[in-house]
Design a protein around this motif. Sequence first.
Motif, PDB file in Angstrom:
ATOM      1  N   VAL A 227       0.835  -1.203   0.000  1.00  0.00           N
ATOM      2  CA  VAL A 227       0.000   0.000   0.000  1.00  0.00           C
ATOM      3  C   VAL A 227       0.865   1.247   0.000  1.00  0.00           C
ATOM      4  O   VAL A 227       2.038   1.219   0.375  1.00  0.00           O
ATOM      5  N   LEU A 228       0.284   2.355  -0.461  1.00  0.00           N
ATOM      6  CA  LEU A 228       0.923   3.675  -0.523  1.00  0.00           C
ATOM      7  C   LEU A 228       2.119   3.713  -1.472  1.00  0.00           C
ATOM      8  O   LEU A 228       2.928   4.639  -1.418  1.00  0.00           O
ATOM      9  N   THR A 229       2.228   2.723  -2.339  1.00  0.00           N
ATOM     10  CA  THR A 229       3.328   2.710  -3.312  1.00  0.00           C
ATOM     11  C   THR A 229       3.233   3.899  -4.251  1.00  0.00           C
ATOM     12  O   THR A 229       4.233   4.570  -4.548  1.00  0.00           O
ATOM     13  N   ASP A 230       2.025   4.173  -4.750  1.00  0.00           N
ATOM     14  CA  ASP A 230       1.856   5.306  -5.664  1.00  0.00           C
ATOM     15  C   ASP A 230       2.270   6.611  -5.005  1.00  0.00           C
ATOM     16  O   ASP A 230       2.958   7.434  -5.614  1.00  0.00           O
ATOM     17  N   LEU A 231       1.853   6.805  -3.770  1.00  0.00           N
ATOM     18  CA  LEU A 231       2.194   8.032  -3.048  1.00  0.00           C
ATOM     19  C   LEU A 231       3.706   8.191  -2.939  1.00  0.00           C
ATOM     20  O   LEU A 231       4.261   9.266  -3.209  1.00  0.00           O
ATOM     21  N   LYS A 232       4.382   7.122  -2.571  1.00  0.00           N
ATOM     22  CA  LYS A 232       5.837   7.167  -2.412  1.00  0.00           C
ATOM     23  C   LYS A 232       6.531   7.467  -3.736  1.00  0.00           C
ATOM     24  O   LYS A 232       7.567   8.151  -3.774  1.00  0.00           O
ATOM     25  N   ASP A 233       5.932   6.951  -4.842  1.00  0.00           N
ATOM     26  CA  ASP A 233       6.538   7.135  -6.163  1.00  0.00           C
ATOM     27  C   ASP A 233       6.110   8.418  -6.854  1.00  0.00           C
ATOM     28  O   ASP A 233       6.458   8.652  -8.017  1.00  0.00           O
ATOM     29  N   GLY A 234       5.335   9.241  -6.132  1.00  0.00           N
ATOM     30  CA  GLY A 234       4.926  10.510  -6.724  1.00  0.00           C
ATOM     31  C   GLY A 234       3.743  10.419  -7.660  1.00  0.00           C
ATOM     32  O   GLY A 234       3.485  11.353  -8.434  1.00  0.00           O
TER      33      GLY A 234
ATOM     34  N   LEU B 226      -1.526  20.481   2.173  1.00  0.00           N
ATOM     35  CA  LEU B 226      -1.086  19.087   2.277  1.00  0.00           C
ATOM     36  C   LEU B 226       0.108  18.822   1.364  1.00  0.00           C
ATOM     37  O   LEU B 226       0.926  17.934   1.626  1.00  0.00           O
ATOM     38  N   ALA B 227       0.229  19.627   0.308  1.00  0.00           N
ATOM     39  CA  ALA B 227       1.326  19.447  -0.659  1.00  0.00           C
ATOM     40  C   ALA B 227       2.697  19.551   0.010  1.00  0.00           C
ATOM     41  O   ALA B 227       3.667  18.945  -0.460  1.00  0.00           O
ATOM     42  N   LYS B 228       2.784  20.310   1.112  1.00  0.00           N
ATOM     43  CA  LYS B 228       4.067  20.483   1.802  1.00  0.00           C
ATOM     44  C   LYS B 228       4.591  19.169   2.381  1.00  0.00           C
ATOM     45  O   LYS B 228       5.794  19.024   2.621  1.00  0.00           O
ATOM     46  N   LEU B 229       3.705  18.225   2.626  1.00  0.00           N
ATOM     47  CA  LEU B 229       4.109  16.949   3.227  1.00  0.00           C
ATOM     48  C   LEU B 229       4.477  15.892   2.195  1.00  0.00           C
ATOM     49  O   LEU B 229       5.014  14.845   2.552  1.00  0.00           O
ATOM     50  N   LEU B 230       4.184  16.154   0.926  1.00  0.00           N
ATOM     51  CA  LEU B 230       4.355  15.129  -0.101  1.00  0.00           C
ATOM     52  C   LEU B 230       5.821  14.941  -0.477  1.00  0.00           C
ATOM     53  O   LEU B 230       6.607  15.895  -0.466  1.00  0.00           O
TER      54      LEU B 230
ATOM     55  N   GLY C 205      13.561  11.777  -5.492  1.00  0.00           N
ATOM     56  CA  GLY C 205      14.811  11.454  -4.819  1.00  0.00           C
ATOM     57  C   GLY C 205      14.756  11.525  -3.317  1.00  0.00           C
ATOM     58  O   GLY C 205      15.724  11.184  -2.626  1.00  0.00           O
ATOM     59  N   MET C 206      13.632  11.954  -2.780  1.00  0.00           N
ATOM     60  CA  MET C 206      13.495  12.112  -1.333  1.00  0.00           C
ATOM     61  C   MET C 206      13.170  10.778  -0.681  1.00  0.00           C
ATOM     62  O   MET C 206      12.379   9.998  -1.187  1.00  0.00           O
ATOM     63  N   VAL C 207      13.832  10.499   0.438  1.00  0.00           N
ATOM     64  CA  VAL C 207      13.525   9.298   1.223  1.00  0.00           C
ATOM     65  C   VAL C 207      12.454   9.668   2.229  1.00  0.00           C
ATOM     66  O   VAL C 207      12.623  10.605   3.011  1.00  0.00           O
ATOM     67  N   ILE C 208      11.346   8.949   2.195  1.00  0.00           N
ATOM     68  CA  ILE C 208      10.245   9.245   3.107  1.00  0.00           C
ATOM     69  C   ILE C 208       9.965   8.017   3.969  1.00  0.00           C
ATOM     70  O   ILE C 208       9.969   6.883   3.480  1.00  0.00           O
ATOM     71  N   SER C 209       9.758   8.235   5.230  1.00  0.00           N
ATOM     72  CA  SER C 209       9.563   7.127   6.161  1.00  0.00           C
ATOM     73  C   SER C 209       8.133   6.602   6.088  1.00  0.00           C
ATOM     74  O   SER C 209       7.221   7.281   5.613  1.00  0.00           O
ATOM     75  N   ASN C 210       7.948   5.379   6.591  1.00  0.00           N
ATOM     76  CA  ASN C 210       6.607   4.808   6.649  1.00  0.00           C
ATOM     77  C   ASN C 210       5.694   5.657   7.530  1.00  0.00           C
ATOM     78  O   ASN C 210       4.503   5.816   7.235  1.00  0.00           O
ATOM     79  N   ALA C 211       6.251   6.185   8.597  1.00  0.00           N
ATOM     80  CA  ALA C 211       5.453   7.024   9.498  1.00  0.00           C
ATOM     81  C   ALA C 211       4.940   8.264   8.765  1.00  0.00           C
ATOM     82  O   ALA C 211       3.781   8.678   8.949  1.00  0.00           O
ATOM     83  N   GLU C 212       5.791   8.855   7.940  1.00  0.00           N
ATOM     84  CA  GLU C 212       5.369  10.036   7.180  1.00  0.00           C
ATOM     85  C   GLU C 212       4.306   9.680   6.153  1.00  0.00           C
ATOM     86  O   GLU C 212       3.344  10.424   5.945  1.00  0.00           O
ATOM     87  N   LEU C 213       4.481   8.531   5.500  1.00  0.00           N
ATOM     88  CA  LEU C 213       3.480   8.081   4.532  1.00  0.00           C
ATOM     89  C   LEU C 213       2.135   7.839   5.206  1.00  0.00           C
ATOM     90  O   LEU C 213       1.080   8.231   4.691  1.00  0.00           O
ATOM     91  N   LEU C 214       2.168   7.200   6.357  1.00  0.00           N
ATOM     92  CA  LEU C 214       0.928   6.915   7.086  1.00  0.00           C
ATOM     93  C   LEU C 214       0.256   8.200   7.553  1.00  0.00           C
ATOM     94  O   LEU C 214      -0.980   8.289   7.575  1.00  0.00           O
TER      95      LEU C 214
END
Length: 325
Positions: A231-238, A254-258, A262-271
């Motif tokens: 899950v959330l693969t699309d979000l992580k891949d932009g 909300l765009a500020k959190l996306l 090249g950015m590494v985003i944690s699972n906590a941030e995605l959730l």
Amino acid sequence: MIQTIWQPDTPVHAQLAALKPYLMANVKIDNAAINDRVHQLLAAGGKFLRPGFFYLFSQFGAEQDPVRLQAGAAAMELLHVATLIHDDVIDEAKERRHVTTIHQDYGQRNAIYAGDLLFTCYFDQVLIAAKTPADVKVNTAAMRAILQGELDQMAHNFKPTTTLSDYLNVAAGKTACLFSLSCEQGAHLAGASAEIAKLARQIGNRMGLAYQMLDDILDYTGDEEITHKPVLTDLKDGVYSLPLIYALQSDPTLAKLLPMPGMVISNAELLNIRDQVIALGGVTKAQQLATDYTQQALTLINRLPAGSTQQTLRSLVTQLLVRNH
């Protein structure tokens, strides 16, 4: 195993059961390891939606040539599986249909070649099924639209300004086009009238758009144990899909959190983003639009000749809206 969406003791269930060995016999790759893995993927099956709807719509025609129809149904599944193999490389998926993805064991290069080879198998079946060169042209145009849809998606990656119109254009190409092709070709190759073939194409389009919307909803609400997709693969891949587009309309900050390229985003941030998308009504609004497109499909189905095939289509399209995988 044929998915339970196709009821036992029906012609379509029997046709899909016979389609599996046909696919295996007509996909032969000289590399034994890749051949075995592709065959595992084909044997595992899936929902078999595209060939299933192909066969259902073929029931509206009087030309029940089993060779032509089996090749046509096989073409739809092979085109679908070829795109799945490529998708798995892009998504870095570990499994597909409970089978380890090709790139996991044999690398991205070989997985891409395997998908490309299945495209040639697809056209082998198109040539068997086609009545005229125009039928080949229809399939070529559809394949081009599918691939163009995927490239259009890339143009919108990591763009919070992606609009609903942008989303629908991409979904129409990368997902709805194959549903539309499957329904229309089933009717056409069985000799159904031009009016029914046109209705089939329109129903496939609406159904495919609703199907993509629900896929995108499940990316935010699904259970990986059930969907067998991360899950959330699309979000992580932009890839900013429908729930996020609606959430951004409600709260552009909300765009500020996306994530950015090249950015590494944690699972906590995605959730956290997922929770905000849900709280802002993104999922609810996406579900409503999926319902609207499903209703459009049902309205079109009501214009088909009355009978058991029409009733089956109505039931199946309704089921697809409430699926959990």
